[in-house]
Design a protein around this motif. Structure first.
Motif, PDB file in Angstrom:
ATOM      1  N   ARG A  83       0.867  -1.179   0.000  1.00  8.97           N
ATOM      2  CA  ARG A  83       0.000   0.000   0.000  1.00  8.97           C
ATOM      3  C   ARG A  83       0.906   1.232   0.000  1.00  8.97           C
ATOM      4  O   ARG A  83       1.732   1.390   0.902  1.00  8.97           O
ATOM      5  CB  ARG A  83      -0.859  -0.024   1.271  1.00  8.97           C
ATOM      6  N   LEU A  85       1.108   4.209   1.034  1.00  5.81           N
ATOM      7  CA  LEU A  85       0.789   5.267   1.986  1.00  5.81           C
ATOM      8  C   LEU A  85       1.896   5.292   3.022  1.00  5.81           C
ATOM      9  O   LEU A  85       2.268   4.244   3.570  1.00  5.81           O
ATOM     10  CB  LEU A  85      -0.544   4.989   2.687  1.00  5.81           C
ATOM     11  N   CYS A  86       2.418   6.456   3.297  1.00  4.73           N
ATOM     12  CA  CYS A  86       3.474   6.563   4.297  1.00  4.73           C
ATOM     13  C   CYS A  86       2.931   6.084   5.640  1.00  4.73           C
ATOM     14  O   CYS A  86       1.815   6.453   6.039  1.00  4.73           O
ATOM     15  CB  CYS A  86       3.948   8.007   4.407  1.00  4.73           C
ATOM     16  N   SER A  90       0.170   8.780   6.749  1.00  7.96           N
ATOM     17  CA  SER A  90      -0.774   8.341   5.704  1.00  7.96           C
ATOM     18  C   SER A  90      -0.715   9.159   4.426  1.00  7.96           C
ATOM     19  O   SER A  90      -1.670   9.173   3.658  1.00  7.96           O
ATOM     20  CB  SER A  90      -2.214   8.351   6.229  1.00  7.96           C
ATOM     21  N   ASN A  91       0.373   9.862   4.186  1.00  7.44           N
ATOM     22  CA  ASN A  91       0.487  10.622   2.942  1.00  7.44           C
ATOM     23  C   ASN A  91       0.851   9.672   1.795  1.00  7.44           C
ATOM     24  O   ASN A  91       1.551   8.680   2.000  1.00  7.44           O
ATOM     25  CB  ASN A  91       1.576  11.691   3.099  1.00  7.44           C
ATOM     26  N   SER A  92       0.386  10.003   0.593  1.00  9.68           N
ATOM     27  CA  SER A  92       0.703   9.121  -0.530  1.00  9.68           C
ATOM     28  C   SER A  92       2.187   9.217  -0.890  1.00  9.68           C
ATOM     29  O   SER A  92       2.831  10.239  -0.644  1.00  9.68           O
ATOM     30  CB  SER A  92      -0.155   9.470  -1.744  1.00  9.68           C
ATOM     31  N   LEU A  93       2.730   8.149  -1.456  1.00  8.00           N
ATOM     32  CA  LEU A  93       4.157   8.074  -1.761  1.00  8.00           C
ATOM     33  C   LEU A  93       4.394   8.182  -3.256  1.00  8.00           C
ATOM     34  O   LEU A  93       3.545   7.797  -4.060  1.00  8.00           O
ATOM     35  CB  LEU A  93       4.733   6.755  -1.239  1.00  8.00           C
TER      36      LEU A  93
END
Lengths: 140, 402
Positions: A83, A85-86, A90-93
């Motif tokens: 997934r 998500l950091c 929860s930030n997108s990578l």
């Protein structure tokens, strides 16, 4: 006055040319991200094996799923899914080179999902995959 | 004597200590729980960060020890919408009548996820300007103090109320952001601090004047490039009141403009950070006419930092880091002044900082560094007190996040 204009114009041309050359070099060195758009169905996403003709990693993007998935083909032919998500906030990578980068706090993960650089502490969350004849099935 | 005490305190953790248990190593930060599998779409998280600083000023022959800040993070995920907040106490204590100390929300906003690449933030948040504004956890930068450039030229942490849109290209590693936030208050500008004192920080901000900020980020392998900008009005007064001060009000009236670019690189123990920023206040003379704040027409700052993880050289692979770094900072908070301004040479500064930071794990850091300061001459029209154009500061620090 004419001399001044000449120098000014020459400088502008040199600057523009230099910037264009630098930008061109930069853009050509940045490979486009390998994004495969799929559809989620009953908690799974199916990706055809043919999606891996150009490399060993694909970014999977599905409608109604608020995160991307990194799908990696291992050397032994198996597939791993993460997934994107950091695990810090929860930030997108973003995939850059051989790693996943977080634009928010700078956490960096390798293609195995392991933390290279914090503040994230946990590895990327791995999703289950299974292989059929022509498809890789990812369970969300 | 105090130095010896703090030095001993600082280097204690460098001595061999029992290994952290596996359970602790896997505990992560509380923000992590917002994305664990079991509670992926609904979760509440509590966490925080803090930093201590011992600061010795050689010229003033003074020293201070301070719990600089302690921040409590609370977040919650409501499916595709998340809430983030940070409540900060500065200087450990806020007591009636005593100088110093602050309790403030550093952030409190809702994040609306639109798709994997796009989201909207609304509330009190930190726009993407520079490096430290958005990412200021004490365990993510070298040095006990935040950089001078990102304290005085970019007034980090710079939070305002507004709406932001963040996104990235789907097939290229390019991120972008644009945000509309409340503007600054030029009535609070203070000589020697640039635009810093003009921030509202979410408290009764005037909304007649607004600001637009934006950023672009891209990556080339391990190198991250960013450029960001800010354009905002600094007069939120009603037009009649502004007229009486001979100021231009309105959405972008009496603007402040900021442009910034930075590069970050980290690979094989090496880290490099480069940043440059310039601020322009074209109508500074009007602000000075209204408030006699000696506001500059322009100011700028830049720094270059290189660090190396010594333990990486020794092949340590247990997550510990010992980073030696050196940073040079140049800033001039009155690089151009209006006709009614007074030049202050002390605001033209060069800083050289060098030191060590030890990370027993990614979430804890212990730091020691020395900062050499060189400035221009004092203007006798501003002060007649004795002044030395160079100074040395010794800092010992400790930071953590959980």
């Amino acid at each position: 006055m004419v001399r001044r204009e000449f120098i000014k114009t020459t400088c502008v041309i040199c600057f523009t040319g230099g910037t264009a050359a630098a930008l061109s070099t930069f853009l050509s060195s940045c490979a486009l991200l390998p994004v495969y758009t799929a559809k989620a169905d009953q908690g799974t996403i199916s990706v055809p094996l043919s999606a891996f003709q150009g490399g060993n990693i694909q970014i999977i993007r599905a409608q109604d799923i608020l995160y991307d998935i990194a799908l990696k083909k291992e050397n032994n032919g198996a597939f791993s899914a993460f997934r994107l998500l950091c695990t810090h906030a929860s930030n997108s990578l973003t995939l850059s080179g051989d790693r996943f980068l977080c634009s928010l706090h700078g956490s960096t993960f390798d293609q195995e999902g392991k933390v290279i650089h914090g503040p994230a502490k946990r590895p990327l969350e791995q999703l289950k995959t299974r292989l059929t004849t022509d498809w890789i099935i990812i369970t969300l | 004597m105090r130095f010896i005490f703090f030095s001993a305190f600082l280097f204690l953790p460098v001595l061999p200590i029992p290994a952290i248990s596996e359970v602790q190593q896997q505990s992560g930060t509380a923000e992590d729980t917002l994305s664990t599998s079991a509670s992926f779409m609904n979760a509440t998280a509590i966490g925080g960060y803090g930093s201590f600083l011992y600061h010795n000023n050689r010229n003033a022959e003074s020293a201070s020890a301070d719990l600089e800040r302690m921040v409590l993070f609370i977040g919650h995920k409501f499916g595709s919408i998340s809430f983030f907040s940070e409540l900060e106490v500065e200087d450990a204590k806020v007591s009636g009548g005593e100088e110093g100390g602050e309790i403030a929300f550093e952030q409190a906003y809702l994040k609306f996820n639109l798709d994997p690449q796009h989201y909207i933030t609304a509330g009190l948040f930190l726009p993407r300007i520079g490096i430290l504004n958005e990412n200021h956890l004490p365990n993510t930068f070298n040095g006990s103090e935040r950089t001078q450039v990102e304290t005085y030229i970019i007034p980090s942490t710079w939070r305002e109320i507004g709406v932001g849109f963040y996104g990235g290209l789907s097939s290229f590693p390019l991120n972008y952001s644009v945000a509309l936030v409340n503007g600054l208050n030029s009535g609070s500008f203070k000589h020697g601090t640039g635009i810093r004192e003009g921030r509202f920080e979410g408290r009764n901000a005037t909304a007649n004047n607004l600001a637009l900020t934006g950023s672009l980020q891209t990556y080339l392998g391990s190198i991250k490039f960013q450029a960001s900008g800010y354009y905002g009005g600094t007069v939120g007064l009603p037009s009649r009141q502004a007229d009486s001060f001979h100021l231009v009000s309105g959405i972008f009236g009496t603007p402040a403009v900021l442009g910034e670019a930075d590069i970050q690189y980290e690979e094989n123990g090496f880290s490099i950070r480069l940043l440059g920023v310039i601020v322009s206040i074209p109508d500074a003379s009007n602000i000075n006419g209204a408030y006699t704040s000696n506001t500059p027409k322009s100011e700028y700052g830049a720094y270059a930092e290189i660090g190396y993880d010594v333990l990486n050289l020794m092949g340590a692979a247990d997550g510990k880091r010992l980073i030696a770094f050196i940073r040079y900072e140049k800033l001039d908070m009155n690089s151009a002044i209006p006709e009614n301004g007074i030049l202050d040479g002390t605001l033209n500064q060069d800083h050289c900082i060098m030191g060590l930071g030890y990370w027993p794990n990614d979430n804890v850091t212990i730091k020691a560094d020395v900062r050499f300061l060189f400035t221009g001459n004092q203007n006798p029209a501003l002060s007649s007190r004795p002044y030395t154009t160079h100074n040395v500061f010794l800092n010992l620090g400790m930071g953590f996040s959980f």
